[in-house]
Design a protein around this motif. Sequence first.
Motif, mmCIF file in Angstrom:
data_model
loop_
_atom_site.group_PDB
_atom_site.id
_atom_site.type_symbol
_atom_site.label_atom_id
_atom_site.label_comp_id
_atom_site.label_asym_id
_atom_site.label_seq_id
_atom_site.Cartn_x
_atom_site.Cartn_y
_atom_site.Cartn_z
ATOM 1 N N MET A 314 9.046 14.275 1.100
ATOM 2 C CA MET A 314 9.726 15.408 1.734
ATOM 3 C C MET A 314 10.564 14.984 2.934
ATOM 4 S SD MET A 314 6.559 18.118 1.690
ATOM 5 C CE MET A 314 7.400 19.256 2.766
ATOM 6 N N SER A 315 10.893 13.702 3.044
ATOM 7 C CA SER A 315 11.650 13.222 4.215
ATOM 8 C C SER A 315 12.893 14.065 4.472
ATOM 9 C CB SER A 315 12.093 11.771 4.013
ATOM 10 O OG SER A 315 11.021 10.899 4.097
ATOM 11 N N ILE A 318 12.066 17.193 6.226
ATOM 12 C CA ILE A 318 11.633 16.893 7.602
ATOM 13 C C ILE A 318 12.854 16.563 8.470
ATOM 14 C CG2 ILE A 318 10.351 15.219 9.005
ATOM 15 C CD1 ILE A 318 8.310 15.201 6.639
ATOM 16 N N CYS A 328 3.565 17.820 4.206
ATOM 17 C CA CYS A 328 3.677 16.975 3.007
ATOM 18 C C CYS A 328 2.293 16.653 2.464
ATOM 19 C CB CYS A 328 4.403 15.670 3.364
ATOM 20 S SG CYS A 328 4.459 14.527 1.985
ATOM 21 N N ALA A 330 1.333 14.311 0.683
ATOM 22 C CA ALA A 330 1.026 12.871 0.660
ATOM 23 C C ALA A 330 0.723 12.321 2.047
ATOM 24 C CB ALA A 330 2.213 12.112 0.064
ATOM 25 N N PHE A 331 0.936 13.109 3.097
ATOM 26 C CA PHE A 331 0.793 12.603 4.467
ATOM 27 C C PHE A 331 -0.632 12.115 4.746
ATOM 28 C CE2 PHE A 331 -0.380 13.429 8.932
ATOM 29 C CZ PHE A 331 0.492 12.550 9.558
ATOM 30 N N CYS A 335 0.494 8.411 1.387
ATOM 31 C CA CYS A 335 1.559 7.837 2.220
ATOM 32 C C CYS A 335 1.027 7.504 3.610
ATOM 33 C CB CYS A 335 2.720 8.832 2.308
ATOM 34 S SG CYS A 335 4.125 8.173 3.227
ATOM 35 N N LEU A 341 5.724 5.945 1.444
ATOM 36 C CA LEU A 341 6.480 6.428 0.291
ATOM 37 C C LEU A 341 7.917 6.778 0.685
ATOM 38 C CD1 LEU A 341 3.929 8.816 -1.500
ATOM 39 C CD2 LEU A 341 4.493 6.451 -2.045
ATOM 40 N N GLY A 342 8.128 7.031 1.948
ATOM 41 C CA GLY A 342 9.464 7.456 2.360
ATOM 42 C C GLY A 342 9.846 6.895 3.716
ATOM 43 N N THR A 344 10.660 8.251 6.583
ATOM 44 C CA THR A 344 10.134 8.777 7.849
ATOM 45 C C THR A 344 8.725 8.265 8.139
ATOM 46 O OG1 THR A 344 9.627 10.786 6.605
ATOM 47 C CG2 THR A 344 11.536 10.867 8.057
ATOM 48 N N MET A 345 8.107 7.581 7.177
ATOM 49 C CA MET A 345 6.821 6.928 7.443
ATOM 50 C C MET A 345 7.009 5.443 7.723
ATOM 51 S SD MET A 345 3.580 7.403 7.817
ATOM 52 C CE MET A 345 2.752 8.723 6.920
ATOM 53 N N CYS A 352 7.071 11.078 10.474
ATOM 54 C CA CYS A 352 5.780 10.937 9.787
ATOM 55 C C CYS A 352 4.955 9.821 10.429
ATOM 56 C CB CYS A 352 5.992 10.670 8.303
ATOM 57 S SG CYS A 352 6.764 12.060 7.448
HETATM 58 S S1 SF4 Z 1 7.367 9.748 4.338
HETATM 59 FE FE1 SF4 Z 1 5.379 10.109 3.353
HETATM 60 S S2 SF4 Z 1 4.336 11.683 4.591
HETATM 61 FE FE2 SF4 Z 1 6.522 11.682 5.132
HETATM 62 S S3 SF4 Z 1 7.456 13.215 3.811
HETATM 63 FE FE3 SF4 Z 1 7.692 11.269 2.727
HETATM 64 S S4 SF4 Z 1 5.868 11.115 1.429
HETATM 65 FE FE4 SF4 Z 1 5.440 12.728 2.933
#
Ligand code: SF4
Length: 367
Positions: A314-315, A318, A328, A330-331, A335, A341-342, A344-345, A352
């Motif tokens: 969902m980056s 966000i 999200c 997966a947070f 993830c 996974l994206g 912002t993590m 994230c």
């Molecule tokens: S980076 Fe990870 S926690 Fe953030 S929106 Fe993407 S999948 Fe979700």
Amino acid sequence: MKYVEEFRDGQAVRAYAERIRRLVTRPWQIMEICGGQTHTIVKYGIDELLPPTVRLVHGPGCPVCVTPVGAIDRALAIAARPEVTFCSFGDMLRVPGSRKNLLMIKAEGGDVRMVYSPLDALAIAEANPQREVVFFAIGFETTAPTAAMAAWQARRKGIRNFSLLVSQVRVPPAIEALMEAPDNAIQGFLAAGHVCAIMGTEEYLPLAARYRMPLVVTGFEPLDLMQGIHRCLTQLEAGRHEVEIQYARAVRPQGNPAARRMLGEVFRIIDREWRGLGVIPASGLGLSEAYADFDAEQRFPVGELPAADDHGCMSGLILRGVAKPRDCPAFGTRCTPEHPLGATMVSSEGACAAYQRYRRLTEEALA
Ligand code: SF4
């Protein structure tokens, strides 16, 4: 430390929180558009000191996060070439493209190096004339002047084995795109102090007027943030919509004229794709005609690469302030910073990553 310690004064921060509590009469939504500010807000719990009616949302202010998958795929294709030494800021090395990241290219034998500045990459080129050295130029107006300076110095010194893969972006057109989105709920902005230290504030004046929103150029320490939020809310409550500078110790309305001149010589304004926001007109910098021979995309054409974005990430939401990291599924589970996974993590400036680093521990302690 002068200009730092006094802006981390907890008593002063709490005093501003009290002033804000007395000031606010209705709900407001404010976006910060800087990864450094996001981290300060989450790390020091600035948002938790505010009344529940004041919602802070995190915008596309992390340079690594807003770099689209297509740009990363082009970087991977160029970095895999045997004649290329590919230089990048460290955060970018782990950001996933469609199938790989730069660290994987390095593990497969590619000459991928982390540098702290484009000028470091230029020094590598000067010391290794048999290699083609490419610097991955990403980020906002803050990083663009040093990338421009590297190209300018390469020309002046006659260094022909250096080029830039440019994915630089500009903040004001992104603010316009966010305000034009049908689901936009942002009423005021905290603009990033370091961007405005370079560019000044003149591009923000028409935005504040057109969208009738206050825009406060704000610093990065806890007291900076509280003062910026207080100024923004003061305008909102009074029905004003002006550009103010809270970060006056570094920002002048005219910005840095020398840096702006360098940008104007080496770059030109172009349309640019942002992760989560799509293509935004006039939101990017590309090399000017005079510097086109330093363009890595012209030197190493890779053609159109079909980009596969992060599945289930969902980056994008966000980065538009529509969702927060904990929305999200997966947070913190599928993830994490170890297995992102994206974008912002994976980036240390990503929202994230900030919530994972600072908030998860708080929540576990309270559970
Ligand atoms: S980076 Fe990870 S926690 Fe953030 S929106 Fe993407 S999948 Fe979700």
